[in-house]
Enzyme design. Structure first.
Site, mmCIF file in Angstrom:
data_model
loop_
_atom_site.group_PDB
_atom_site.id
_atom_site.type_symbol
_atom_site.label_atom_id
_atom_site.label_comp_id
_atom_site.label_asym_id
_atom_site.label_seq_id
_atom_site.Cartn_x
_atom_site.Cartn_y
_atom_site.Cartn_z
ATOM 1 N N SER A 137 0.822 -1.212 0.000
ATOM 2 C CA SER A 137 0.000 0.000 0.000
ATOM 3 C C SER A 137 0.856 1.262 0.000
ATOM 4 O O SER A 137 2.006 1.269 0.449
ATOM 5 C CB SER A 137 -0.925 0.009 1.219
HETATM 6 N N1 SAH Z 1 -0.970 -4.740 3.991
HETATM 7 C C1 SAH Z 1 -0.212 -4.773 2.767
HETATM 8 C C2 SAH Z 1 -1.079 -4.571 1.570
HETATM 9 C C3 SAH Z 1 -1.241 -5.828 0.792
HETATM 10 S S1 SAH Z 1 -2.354 -5.701 -0.580
HETATM 11 C C4 SAH Z 1 0.899 -3.739 2.870
HETATM 12 O O1 SAH Z 1 1.479 -3.614 3.895
HETATM 13 O O2 SAH Z 1 1.229 -3.090 1.910
HETATM 14 C C5 SAH Z 1 -3.784 -6.478 0.072
HETATM 15 C C6 SAH Z 1 -3.665 -7.927 0.396
HETATM 16 O O3 SAH Z 1 -4.959 -8.371 0.793
HETATM 17 C C7 SAH Z 1 -3.238 -8.841 -0.736
HETATM 18 O O4 SAH Z 1 -2.075 -9.498 -0.389
HETATM 19 C C8 SAH Z 1 -4.411 -9.807 -0.881
HETATM 20 O O5 SAH Z 1 -4.021 -11.126 -1.189
HETATM 21 C C9 SAH Z 1 -5.025 -9.728 0.490
HETATM 22 N N2 SAH Z 1 -6.413 -10.187 0.602
HETATM 23 C C10 SAH Z 1 -7.464 -9.972 -0.242
HETATM 24 N N3 SAH Z 1 -8.581 -10.582 0.219
HETATM 25 C C11 SAH Z 1 -8.216 -11.165 1.407
HETATM 26 C C12 SAH Z 1 -8.922 -11.954 2.363
HETATM 27 N N4 SAH Z 1 -10.211 -12.280 2.219
HETATM 28 N N5 SAH Z 1 -8.250 -12.381 3.447
HETATM 29 C C13 SAH Z 1 -6.938 -12.102 3.616
HETATM 30 N N6 SAH Z 1 -6.229 -11.379 2.746
HETATM 31 C C14 SAH Z 1 -6.845 -10.919 1.651
#
Ligand code: SAH
Length: 287
Positions: A137
């Protein structure tokens, strides 16, 4: 802000008629930014170490105990405190005022969470690919969500949905006593473990699973951040929020808004739309 009090469950329509972008518009220039420039603020001064940040936190807990390897930054330039502080200054300029959050952002070396080919971009305010069609993010939105979730409170249990590469979990570990983070893509869950291991952060628990179900075994949470956007906030997560707790989630598909939901009482939740945002989709099940 317009608070729309709703009985559980919340519908999408409870979200879209709220006023948007108000928080950003009304944000005032904040002193942490000026202080940062002078290097004398609550925000970590240049060349300070994260351990100091944790020790100075006003969250009322004992800090995360980052390892010295992390605390002293990266000797190869990209991880220099200066460049990270410039990123934090830009985030502050965009209206994030919570000094504890800004300190946490300044303390975590973002470049260590992305592949080396992209590390020259680690401190620009943008999301970046982490593989599997997912992204790390944007620093501004990470900070904004944490500020909204915290609302000046000392946080005990917080839950993150979407660990990705583990970056936000690491930042969260400096503002909450205990962080739980769930990822549905096994390879990313493993990547986050790998990224976080050398930092030896004691207060993060990573889970592989469907975050839409939450973690009932350790609920309730006084904060919950979703890093992926669904058409509505999963009901299990609303149920696992403590009374007085705050959940921040992107909601929508192509057009998304950041939604703040506060649990008012055992059976009442209030939703507020904060501003437009853009996140990867929230998906059910695991892969
Ligand atoms: N928190 C991260 C952002 C990752 S992007 C950071 O520090 O930058 C968002 C993530 O959410 C992705 O890896 C995706 O696989 C995950 N995601 C989407 N739906 C989800 C769900 N139902 N449960 C857990 N993770 C999920």
């Amino acid at each position: 802000m317009t608070n729309t009090e709703k009985k559980f469950p919340l519908s999408l329509s409870s979200v879209v008629d709220s006023r948007s972008a108000q928080a950003r518009q009304t944000a005032t220039p904040q002193t942490a930014l000026k202080n940062l420039a002078r290097g004398e603020s609550r925000a970590a001064p240049v060349n300070s170490v994260p351990k100091t940040v944790a020790a100075r936190s006003n969250s009322g807990h004992s800090g995360s105990g980052l390892s010295p390897a992390v605390a002293h930054g990266n000797p190869h330039g990209m991880g220099s405190d200066k460049i990270r502080h410039a990123m934090v200054a830009r985030v502050a300029q965009q209206g994030v005022q919570d000094a504890l959050v800004l300190d946490a952002l300044a303390a975590i070396p973002r470049h260590l969470f992305i592949e080396s080919g992209l590390s020259s971009q680690a401190y620009i305010d943008a999301s970046l690919p982490i593989g599997h069609h997912q992204t790390i993010s944007q620093p501004y939105i990470v900070a904004r969500m944490m500020e909204l979730m915290r609302n000046g409170r000392a946080l005990q249990h917080v839950l993150e949905i979407g660990t990705g590469c583990g970056y936000q979990a690491a930042v969260l570990s400096l503002v909450a006593k205990q962080v739980y983070s769930i990822e549905r893509i096994k390879a990313l869950h493993e990547l986050a473990k790998e990224n976080l291991r050398p930092m030896r952060i004691a207060n993060i628990r990573l889970h592989y699973g469907d975050g839409m179900l939450g973690l009932p075994q350790v609920a309730p949470f006084d904060g919950n951040i979703l890093a992926a956007a669904g058409l509505e906030v999963p009901q299990a997560l609303l149920m696992q929020l403590a009374v007085g707790g705050r959940l921040i989630a992107p909601v929508g598909s192509r057009s998304q808004v950041l939604q703040l939901t506060e649990r008012i009482s055992k059976d009442e939740w209030a939703a507020t739309t904060v501003e437009a945002c853009h996140f990867v989709p929230l998906r059910a099940g695991v892969i």
